[in-house]
Design an enzyme around this catalytic site. Structure first.
Site, PDB file in Angstrom:
ATOM      1  N   ILE A  31      71.336  51.622  -8.137  1.00  0.00           N
ATOM      2  CA  ILE A  31      70.766  52.549  -8.580  1.00  0.00           C
ATOM      3  C   ILE A  31      69.779  54.060  -7.862  1.00  0.00           C
ATOM      4  O   ILE A  31      69.768  54.153  -8.652  1.00  0.00           O
ATOM      5  CB  ILE A  31      69.149  51.909  -9.531  1.00  0.00           C
ATOM      6  CG1 ILE A  31      68.765  52.557 -11.018  1.00  0.00           C
ATOM      7  CG2 ILE A  31      68.120  51.875  -8.337  1.00  0.00           C
ATOM      8  CD1 ILE A  31      68.512  51.662 -11.788  1.00  0.00           C
ATOM      9  N   ASN A  87      70.428  45.578   5.663  1.00  0.00           N
ATOM     10  CA  ASN A  87      68.484  45.388   6.136  1.00  0.00           C
ATOM     11  C   ASN A  87      68.506  43.519   6.076  1.00  0.00           C
ATOM     12  O   ASN A  87      68.218  43.059   5.135  1.00  0.00           O
ATOM     13  CB  ASN A  87      67.958  46.330   5.094  1.00  0.00           C
ATOM     14  CG  ASN A  87      68.213  47.628   5.174  1.00  0.00           C
ATOM     15  OD1 ASN A  87      69.284  49.064   5.911  1.00  0.00           O
ATOM     16  ND2 ASN A  87      68.300  48.200   4.460  1.00  0.00           N
ATOM     17  N   GLY A  93      64.041  47.057   6.898  1.00  0.00           N
ATOM     18  CA  GLY A  93      64.197  48.151   5.917  1.00  0.00           C
ATOM     19  C   GLY A  93      64.573  47.458   4.763  1.00  0.00           C
ATOM     20  O   GLY A  93      64.653  48.170   3.150  1.00  0.00           O
ATOM     21  N   HIS A 100      72.591  40.768   0.974  1.00  0.00           N
ATOM     22  CA  HIS A 100      73.504  42.090  -0.383  1.00  0.00           C
ATOM     23  C   HIS A 100      73.155  43.012   0.930  1.00  0.00           C
ATOM     24  O   HIS A 100      72.606  43.198   1.955  1.00  0.00           O
ATOM     25  CB  HIS A 100      71.957  43.082  -0.705  1.00  0.00           C
ATOM     26  CG  HIS A 100      70.587  43.900  -1.112  1.00  0.00           C
ATOM     27  ND1 HIS A 100      69.796  43.210  -0.362  1.00  0.00           N
ATOM     28  CD2 HIS A 100      70.694  44.527   0.058  1.00  0.00           C
ATOM     29  CE1 HIS A 100      68.778  43.564   0.180  1.00  0.00           C
ATOM     30  NE2 HIS A 100      69.398  45.002  -0.559  1.00  0.00           N
TER      31      HIS A 100
END
Ligand code: AMP
Length: 114
Positions: A31, A87, A93, A100
Site C-alpha cells: 500500500i 524484515n 524493521g 512476508h
C-alpha cells in the site's frame, strides 16, 4: 498475535490489489510502495516471523520461496533485477507480525538499506 492486518487480508476482510494467488501464498501490492513495483508475498499457512522457519518443514519453506521467485518472474519477466527483503523482528524493521517477503524493483536499487 494472530489478528494482524495480513490475517485480515487473507480472511478477505480487507481488499488488496492481488497480483497472484495459489494454494500456498497470496501476493499483493504494498500500500506504500518504495519502488515502481513493490509486492508482498505471504504464506497462507501462518508464521509470524522468518525466524520461525527454522522449525518448520523444509518443504513448506521451499514452496514459499519458490512462490516468491514465481511472483518475481511475473513482475520482472526480463530478469532485469529486483530485491527480495524479509524484515524480521523489531531491529529488522518488521511492522506486521505475519511473515512476508517484499519484492521491490523497476528501478536501480541502492545498497545498503538504512
Ligand atoms: P514490514 O515493515 O516488513 O512489516 O512491512 C509491512 C508492509 O506492509 C509495509 O511495507 C506496509 O506498507 C505494508 N502494508 C500495511 N498495510 C497494508 C495493506 N492494507 N495493504 C498492502 N500493504 C500493506
Amino acid at each position: 498475535m494472530s489478528n494482524t492486518i495480513f490475517d485480515k487480508i487473507l480472511a478477505g476482510d480487507i481488499p488488496v490489489d492481488s497480483v497472484y494467488e495459489d494454494d500456498d501464498i497470496l501476493a499483493f501490492s504494498d500500500i506504500n510502495p518504495k519502488a515502481p513495483f513493490h509486492v508482498l508475498v505471504i504464506p497462507k499457512k501462518r508464521a509470524s516471523r522468518f525466524s520461525e522457519l527454522s522449525s518448520r518443514p523444509v518443504e513448506e519453506t521451499g514452496r514459499f520461496f519458490a512462490a516468491v521467485s514465481k511472483v518475481a518472474a511475473l513482475l520482472d519477466p526480463n530478469d532485469n533485477g529486483y530485491r527480495v527483503v524479509i524484515n524480521n523482528g523489531s531491529d529488522g524493521g518488521q511492522e506486521v507480525e505475519y511473515l512476508h517477503a517484499h519484492i521491490l524493483g523497476g528501478r536501480k536499487l541502492t545498497w545498503p538499506p538504512g
